[in-house]
Design a protein around this motif. Structure first.
Motif, PDB file in Angstrom:
ATOM      1  N   PRO A   1      43.307  45.809  35.885  1.00  0.00           N
ATOM      2  CA  PRO A   1      42.737  44.525  36.319  1.00  0.00           C
ATOM      3  C   PRO A   1      41.322  44.283  35.837  1.00  0.00           C
ATOM      4  O   PRO A   1      40.958  43.153  35.524  1.00  0.00           O
ATOM      5  CB  PRO A   1      42.823  44.604  37.851  1.00  0.00           C
ATOM      6  CG  PRO A   1      42.976  46.060  38.167  1.00  0.00           C
ATOM      7  CD  PRO A   1      43.709  46.658  37.021  1.00  0.00           C
ATOM      8  N   GLU A   2      40.492  45.330  35.776  1.00  0.00           N
ATOM      9  CA  GLU A   2      39.118  45.146  35.316  1.00  0.00           C
ATOM     10  C   GLU A   2      39.102  44.689  33.862  1.00  0.00           C
ATOM     11  O   GLU A   2      38.340  43.794  33.472  1.00  0.00           O
ATOM     12  CB  GLU A   2      38.344  46.453  35.472  1.00  0.00           C
ATOM     13  CG  GLU A   2      36.847  46.318  35.182  1.00  0.00           C
ATOM     14  CD  GLU A   2      36.117  47.637  35.392  1.00  0.00           C
ATOM     15  OE1 GLU A   2      36.772  48.695  35.400  1.00  0.00           O
ATOM     16  OE2 GLU A   2      34.885  47.601  35.532  1.00  0.00           O
TER      17      GLU A   2
ATOM     18  N   SER B   1      41.612  43.169  32.327  1.00  0.00           N
ATOM     19  CA  SER B   1      42.183  41.829  32.308  1.00  0.00           C
ATOM     20  C   SER B   1      41.132  40.782  32.659  1.00  0.00           C
ATOM     21  O   SER B   1      41.041  39.723  32.026  1.00  0.00           O
ATOM     22  CB  SER B   1      43.361  41.758  33.284  1.00  0.00           C
ATOM     23  OG  SER B   1      43.934  40.475  33.289  1.00  0.00           O
ATOM     24  N   ASP B   2      40.313  41.073  33.668  1.00  0.00           N
ATOM     25  CA  ASP B   2      39.239  40.147  34.048  1.00  0.00           C
ATOM     26  C   ASP B   2      38.231  39.975  32.911  1.00  0.00           C
ATOM     27  O   ASP B   2      37.726  38.869  32.680  1.00  0.00           O
ATOM     28  CB  ASP B   2      38.519  40.672  35.292  1.00  0.00           C
ATOM     29  CG  ASP B   2      39.377  40.572  36.545  1.00  0.00           C
ATOM     30  OD1 ASP B   2      40.355  39.807  36.540  1.00  0.00           O
ATOM     31  OD2 ASP B   2      39.065  41.284  37.519  1.00  0.00           O
TER      32      ASP B   2
ATOM     33  N   GLU C   1      39.792  37.759  30.222  1.00  0.00           N
ATOM     34  CA  GLU C   1      39.864  36.387  30.725  1.00  0.00           C
ATOM     35  C   GLU C   1      38.496  35.714  30.642  1.00  0.00           C
ATOM     36  O   GLU C   1      38.382  34.563  30.187  1.00  0.00           O
ATOM     37  CB  GLU C   1      40.372  36.390  32.171  1.00  0.00           C
ATOM     38  CG  GLU C   1      40.315  35.040  32.869  1.00  0.00           C
ATOM     39  CD  GLU C   1      41.262  34.028  32.286  1.00  0.00           C
ATOM     40  OE1 GLU C   1      40.909  32.815  32.263  1.00  0.00           O
ATOM     41  OE2 GLU C   1      42.364  34.416  31.849  1.00  0.00           O
ATOM     42  N   ALA C   2      37.453  36.430  31.045  1.00  0.00           N
ATOM     43  CA  ALA C   2      36.111  35.849  31.029  1.00  0.00           C
ATOM     44  C   ALA C   2      35.649  35.566  29.599  1.00  0.00           C
ATOM     45  O   ALA C   2      35.061  34.511  29.318  1.00  0.00           O
ATOM     46  CB  ALA C   2      35.127  36.793  31.722  1.00  0.00           C
TER      47      ALA C   2
ATOM     48  N   PHE D   1      31.994  42.265  34.167  1.00  0.00           N
ATOM     49  CA  PHE D   1      33.165  43.126  34.352  1.00  0.00           C
ATOM     50  C   PHE D   1      33.049  44.470  33.633  1.00  0.00           C
ATOM     51  O   PHE D   1      34.019  45.213  33.553  1.00  0.00           O
ATOM     52  CB  PHE D   1      34.456  42.412  33.924  1.00  0.00           C
ATOM     53  CG  PHE D   1      34.696  41.139  34.669  1.00  0.00           C
ATOM     54  CD1 PHE D   1      35.123  41.163  35.988  1.00  0.00           C
ATOM     55  CD2 PHE D   1      34.453  39.907  34.070  1.00  0.00           C
ATOM     56  CE1 PHE D   1      35.327  39.986  36.699  1.00  0.00           C
ATOM     57  CE2 PHE D   1      34.654  38.726  34.767  1.00  0.00           C
ATOM     58  CZ  PHE D   1      35.087  38.766  36.088  1.00  0.00           C
TER      59      PHE D   1
END
Length: 638
Positions: free
Chosen positions: A32-33, A35-36, A39-40, A470
């Motif tokens: 998830p980290e 992925s974030d 995304e950012a 992130f």
């Protein structure tokens, strides 16, 4: 018959399910980290690249030549190679009642052979409109002999010749008769391609440019009416040549483009080899590439169930490019064709492409009566009986983009050398570094207990901070009990490229030590097998960054945080661990000078940083760093 239809229906359902599973399997839900972070970054680039930001045609016209030059650069074509004689050779002719096929080759560079088939009508009254057909990944190989992907796509050339066109179909680097490499980072771990600024997309673009040069020499060809098309990989190469070369008057890229979000966030990169991408030095989204074709006739063509060029991304590209065409008042010159189907060379895609070329290159709006048909066996279209011994196709990645040569003594003595190269590196290698204002200044300081170092009890302060959104780093500062961080005057910073540094790394260091580890969650390793690790790394390069480039920024942030927490520091010595010497030296160029840098040996290898070895020789880096700070080389001392 009904039973057959039911079976076909079940088969189609299974295909759709497998495609959906494939697409879902490319997500990063297990990290998830990471992925974030992606995304950012993608969101930031979407905002920076949105084409509707060009409010007037004058705005776009000012930007267009700059963008085109950036594209040449990102394909490794700046400077453009010399246009040396092509040395074309026709090795044979295949005849059909309606058309003739010439089996031929030319050299786009000395030893860089391009094999192809030239389709032309048997009879013609004068020069004809001509289409360059660039092939996708359709391998045709038997008994160890590659016949080239031109034979897989022969039905397109046959259709054009049967309908009043000349068509040159050329092989690609990897799947041609001489088999080069498209998969350098995809599966061969040639991460030095990043540092060299090399992509096989540049070779494909150059071969297309030279193919147009060749076609201009042919009396059968009307060079004022050039078109280009191809699907999948050929769709991508259609974009390269149409964006770079105004001789292309009409283009139909098929299944060759989607947006950055699809490639990075949705994982389409995992379905593509390196020939599909430029080196994203200037951090583009792909609508910029498409917009460079405007206002020439452009049909964006795709199917609605293509897992590696998803519908939503294709529609987004069209939305943005339509804005540029509207600025020109040329909305009727842009088309969007979406047909039903998977990632395949379907007849529905053929028909609209053929009508587009008839309309824009022949002013012919009649219905299509003849369909695209294959007439020949692959050996009939083979160019080489024996492959040339002087070919460089199989090693063109080593020479297509030149490495920066070492500087002479006279060049080293020129004033402003340090300033020149720090600016070059920022522009060519580190465009992806975040703006300082985008980085949180918050630092969490937590007690880490005590350890014994060099026979003295040391207090451990653990600093946790953000390198960029992130990306979280940790740094341990060891100092004597009773001494506060803000009162420290001298610190030795030990930098390691991966893993948590044990406090034992401070052994032998007199006084306070700071231990900086450069492997937070975003830097990996990540969940998954080796293939997954590779595909995640490839996402970084699509964003115009690499892990090594990010780690240089991390070292800079470590220095910034150290100075922030220890405002009275008078001396910082940096020591390198685990082969991170070039990263430390690069970081030292952009922060206030430290007292000294201690390295085990001078770096002799190039870091995997975009365009690094293309910009400067590795041997220059210690020279530049030594002009700002004292450089101690332990191997030299021995």
């Amino acid at each position: 018959m009904k039973r057959i239809l039911r079976l076909l229906g079940v088969l189609f359902t299974l295909i759709v399910v497998s495609v959906t599973a494939y697409a879902q399997g490319r997500t990063l839900d297990d990290a998830p980290e990471l992925s974030d972070f992606f995304e950012a970054e993608v969101t930031r680039l979407e905002r920076a690249n949105e084409l509707t930001g060009y409010e007037t045609l004058a705005d776009w016209e000012r930007a267009k030549p700059v963008l085109r030059q950036q594209l040449f650069d990102m394909l490794g074509l700046d400077p453009l190679p010399r246009r040396l004689p092509l040395q074309p050779v026709v090795t044979g002719v295949v005849e059909h009642p309606e058309f003739v096929v010439e089996r031929l080759h030319f050299q786009s560079l000395p030893g860089l052979y391009v094999t192809g088939n030239l389709y032309r009508p048997v009879q013609q009254a004068g020069p004809l409109p001509t289409v360059l057909y660039v092939c996708g990944h359709g391998q045709v190989k038997k008994d160890g002999i590659s016949f080239g992907n031109k034979t897989h796509y022969q039905h397109h050339g046959s259709w054009f010749a049967r309908n009043g066109f000349v068509c040159l179909t050329i092989d690609t680097l990897q799947l041609g008769e001489i088999e080069g490499v498209h998969h350098g980072t995809h599966r061969l771990n040639r991460w030095w391609w990043n540092s060299r600024g090399y992509t096989p997309a540049g070779v494909e673009a150059w071969n297309c440019i030279r193919a147009l040069d060749f076609l201009e020499t042919r009396p059968e060809v009307d060079a004022s009416r050039f078109g280009v098309t191809g699907r999948s990989g050929g769709g991508a190469y259609s974009w390269w040549i149409a964006a770079l070369d105004d001789r292309i008057r009409c283009a139909v890229p098929v299944a060759g483009i989607t947006n950055l979000r699809d490639h990075v966030v949705n994982g389409c990169v995992e379905g593509h080899c390196d020939c599909m991408y430029f080196v994203n030095t200037f951090r583009w989204d792909y609508a910029k590439l498409a917009a460079l074709v405007a206002p020439r006739p452009l049909l964006i063509s795709n199917t609605d169930k293509d897992p590696i060029f998803p519908l939503e991304g294709v529609v987004d590209i069209h939305r943005q490019v339509r804005h540029i065409y509207q600025l020109y008042g040329a909305g009727d010159q842009l088309g969007l064709q979406i047909t039903e189907g998977p990632h395949a060379d379907t007849q529905e895609l053929h028909l609209h492409a053929f009508r587009w070329f008839n309309r824009h290159l022949r002013n012919d709006l009649t219905m299509i009566e003849k369909t695209a048909v294959k007439f020949f066996e692959p050996p009939q279209l083979r160019v080489f009986a024996d492959l040339p011994r002087d070919e460089v196709n199989t090693r063109i990645d080593e020479q297509f983009v030149a490495a920066a040569p070492p500087l002479s003594e006279q060049q080293l003595g020129q004033p402003g050398l340090l300033e020149t190269y720090t600016a070059k590196l920022l522009d060519r290698c580190f465009q992806a570094w975040p703006e300082v204002d985008d980085v949180s200044r918050e630092v969490r300081v937590e007690p880490g207990g005590t350890v014994e170092v060099n026979g003295t009890e040391q207090v451990v302060a653990r600093l946790t901070f953000e390198s960029q959104p992130f990306v979280e780093l940790q740094m341990s500062v060891l100092h004597e009990a009773g001494t506060e961080l803000r009162n420290l005057r001298r610190v030795v910073l030990v930098v390691s490229p991966g893993g948590a540094l044990p406090e034992a790394a401070a052994e032998g260091i007199p006084g306070p030590a700071a231990l900086l580890s450069l492997r937070p969650g975003v830097h990996g390793p990540w969940p998954g097998n080796e293939s997954k690790q590779i595909q995640i790394q490839r996402r970084f390069q699509l964003l115009g960054m690499t892990l090594d480039g990010m780690r240089v920024w991390d070292i800079r942030r470590g220095l910034q945080v150290l100075r922030q927490q220890c405002p009275r520091l008078e001396s910082i010595e940096i020591r390198c661990a685990g082969g991170c010497e070039p990263l430390v030296l690069l970081a030292s160029l952009y922060e206030p000078p430290v007292s000294s840098i201690v390295v085990g040996a001078l770096p002799v290898s190039e870091p995997a940083i975009l365009n690094f070895s293309r910009t400067m020789s590795p041997g220059l880096l210690p020279e530049l760093a030594g002009r700002r700070t004292k450089l101690v080389v332990l191997s030299a001392a021995r």
